[in-house]
Design an enzyme around this catalytic site. Sequence first.
Site, PDB file in Angstrom:
ATOM      1  N   ASP A 189       0.851  -1.189   0.000  1.00 16.15           N
ATOM      2  CA  ASP A 189       0.000   0.000   0.000  1.00 16.15           C
ATOM      3  C   ASP A 189       0.892   1.246   0.000  1.00 16.15           C
ATOM      4  O   ASP A 189       2.112   1.145  -0.146  1.00 16.15           O
ATOM      5  CB  ASP A 189      -0.962  -0.013   1.198  1.00 16.15           C
ATOM      6  N   LEU A 190       0.306   2.390   0.187  1.00 14.41           N
ATOM      7  CA  LEU A 190       1.044   3.659   0.143  1.00 14.41           C
ATOM      8  C   LEU A 190       2.149   3.732   1.195  1.00 14.41           C
ATOM      9  O   LEU A 190       3.168   4.380   0.991  1.00 14.41           O
ATOM     10  CB  LEU A 190       0.057   4.821   0.322  1.00 14.41           C
TER      11      LEU A 190
END
Length: 129
Positions: A15-16
């Site tokens: 994810d980010l």
Amino acid sequence: MTHRFAVHVYYEDTDLAGIVYYANYLKFIERARTEWVRDLGVDQMRLKEEEGLVFAVRRLEAEYLAPAKFDDDLTVETTLDTLGGARIVLAQVVSRGEERLFEAKVTLVALSGSGQPARLPAIIRRNLH
């Protein structure tokens, strides 16, 4: 008998924050199960074509213990827990070195072409004993 499967964490798996997205652990253990069955000498496409049998996940219990991160090298260990007439229960663990990151108990069932439970093929039973 424990089967081991190596996984490298790519950017696309995260994810980010650079942490492995939770659903990707399911992909990692699916790949490991596919290789486990292959190493048992079972060609799943031939099994489907010749005997009309496929495997499906019936139940999955999962516990997320610690995050994997971008560029980690992981190992998925698959161990037989229970062998029934039409089902197999597996314990699967995703680790980074000695650290356990994810644990799952997966119940697989053999299904006929009509979607009904079917007896596990003899080759699988033989190779699991």
